[in-house]
Scaffold this active site. Structure first.
Site, short mmCIF file in Angstrom:
data_model
loop_
_atom_site.label_atom_id
_atom_site.label_comp_id
_atom_site.label_asym_id
_atom_site.label_seq_id
_atom_site.Cartn_x
_atom_site.Cartn_y
_atom_site.Cartn_z
N CYS A 279 0.77 -1.38 -0.11
CA CYS A 279 0.05 -0.03 0.09
C CYS A 279 0.72 1.26 0.17
CB CYS A 279 -0.95 -0.08 1.26
SG CYS A 279 -0.21 -0.08 2.71
N GLU A 377 -4.75 3.12 -7.59
CA GLU A 377 -3.88 2.23 -7.15
C GLU A 377 -4.03 0.74 -7.83
OE1 GLU A 377 -2.34 0.58 -2.55
OE2 GLU A 377 -4.44 0.62 -3.07
#
Length: 474
Positions: A279, A377
């Site tokens: 992340c 993402e």
């Protein structure tokens, strides 16, 4: 073939109330490697009841008692690090050096940080005639992802234990093996019955049951922004605390100096660690426009130099975790091509010579910050290079993102690096490779709220009470 068909509730391994199982697939071979049970709402009720009952006594334990438990866990953890590493390799495809190294090392580091923090943490503070007390918040639901399974579970469990909370862990369905071994470690170390509980299962069932449960006081969730929003909505009617560590699209700013080529190469290789499934990965590489050609060449060479293959072999990168993850990454790569981004390395499909397993080619694009692959993402080994004109432009690009989890700055001028880092709107910035287990970790904007790691992670599990007119002992 692994079979983990029981849950850990109230100090015992128990069968699920409603028997239901799911296969776990080895991402390197696409073969079934094991089987787990899937829990139900009834299992959650049982676990929450055990945690609530145990909270009455565990919340009243002394600092020294909790330290003893954490030290016992530390001894057991170190005994079984090899087993944990092998589990991580099998469940999510981490290369052997990474699974047995940084993956399990992160868990050990967070445990040591919790022990160090607990030794000196100020749970009480006398302010004049008022005593300010920090008390355990209560029963906590810990919902963790598959990408760094030991990091994400230990960074929640150990602060919760240290502060006197009880908990129910819902580990990831895709990577459940290491969590089961960790539960065995806690049991052997003597964690009292009901303090730690674990129920496997799907997020839609177990996560929802925990986040809506009136007897759960706090939810700590790490995962996608979409799921995080749903958890916050589910938790709202019971006004429970929600701590979230969500997605990221972090900028890695390479400053213009003699080390640019080496820094670009290191940033590119670093992005591919864990198959890009991090992340906080520096997935947007910002380089000076005047040296774009040098940066492209360095990134291409670095990406092409990342070896990909069997996690049990001597390779730098293994597969991504699942077929669904593979397909999603392929969609983004194809989207980057269709949007007109310049493909520098990698591209669609598996690496040459690999016909089975969820392997992705280490991929690098050159694009602008307004493309989909620069804004969303991807959670895979896909790096985008973006050119900047000057430092102000670099910071503007870095901050032009819906996310704000992490950031990176590399350069020879320490003062300039520090100045750039201060201006980045993100919760965690690494300057020239800086790393610290005691540094608070968490994000701005859509990357979540709250902080984890070290002493700062304790605060998420504590309530603050004011005792007015409290007379200090004479």
């Amino acid at each position: 073939m692994r079979e983990y068909l029981k849950f850990y509730i109230d100090g015992q391994w128990v069968a699920p109330i409603e028997p239901k199982t799911a296969d776990v697939v080895n991402p390197a071979t696409e073969a079934v490697s094991g089987k787990i049970s899937l829990g139900s709402v009834a299992d959650v009720e049982k676990a929450v009841a055990a945690a609530r009952k145990a909270f009455a006594s565990w919340s009243q334990t002394s600092r020294e008692q909790r330290l003893d438990i954490l030290l016992a866990i530390q001894a057991e953890y170190h005994k079984r690090m090899g087993e944990l590493g092998e589990a991580v390799i099998e469940e999510m495809g981490a290369p052997s050096a990474l699974g047995n190294g940084f993956h399990v090392g992160l868990g050990a580091g967070h445990l040591a940080a919790a022990i160090d923090s607990l030794r000196t943490f100020q749970f009480e503070e006398q302010r004049g005639a008022t005593l300010v007390v920090k008390e355990p918040i209560g029963v906590c639901a810990l919902i963790t992802p598959w990408n760094w399974p030991m990091n994400q579970t230990t960074v929640k469990i150990f602060p919760a234990l240290a502060t006197g909370c009880t908990m129910i862990l819902k580990p990831p369905q895709l990577a459940p093996y290491s969590a089961h071994i960790l539960a065995e470690i806690l049991h052997t170390a003597g964690v009292p019955a009901g303090v730690f509980n674990m129920v496997q299962g799907s997020g839609a069932v177990i996560g929802t049951a925990l986040s809506t449960h009136p007897e759960v006081d706090m939810v700590s969730f790490t995962g996608s922004e979409t799921v995080g929003v749903e958890i916050a909505k589910n938790a709202a009617p019971t006004v429970k605390r929600v701590c979230q560590e969500l997605g990221g699209k972090s900028a890695h700013i390479v400053l213009d100096d003699a080390n640019l080529v080496a820094n670009v190469a290191a940033a590119t290789s670093g992005m591919m660690v864990n198959s890009g499934q991090t992340c906080s990965a520096g997935s947007r590489l910002l380089v000076p426009a005047s040296r774009l050609d040098e940066a492209i060449a360095a990134a291409r060479d670095a990406a092409n130099g990342v070896t990909v293959g069997d996690p049990k072999g001597d390779f730098a990168m293994g597969p991504v975790v699942s077929k669904g993850q593979y397909n999603d990454i392929q969609r983004y790569i194809e989207l980057g091509v269709s949007e007109g981004a310049q493909l520098v390395a990698g591209g669609p499909g598996r690496p040459e010579g690999l016909t089975k397993g969820f392997y992705v080619r280490p991929t690098v694009f050159v694009t602008t910050n307004d493309t989909t692959i620069a804004r969303e993402e991807i959670f895979g080994p896909v790096l985008v290079i973006i050119a900047y004109d000057d430092i102000d432009h670099a910071i503007k690009i870095a901050n032009d993102s819906p996310f704000g989890l992490a950031g990176y700055v590399v350069g020879a001028d320490a003062a300039q690096c520090n100045a750039v880092a201060r201006r980045m709107r993100t919760g965690w910035v690494s300057i020239n490779g800086g790393f610290d287990f005691q540094a608070p970790f968490g994000g701005y904007k859509k990357s979540g709220n709250g902080r984890e790691w070290g002493e700062f992670g304790f605060h998420e599990y504590l309530e603050i009470k004011s005792l007015l007119g409290f007379a200090p002992a004479q």
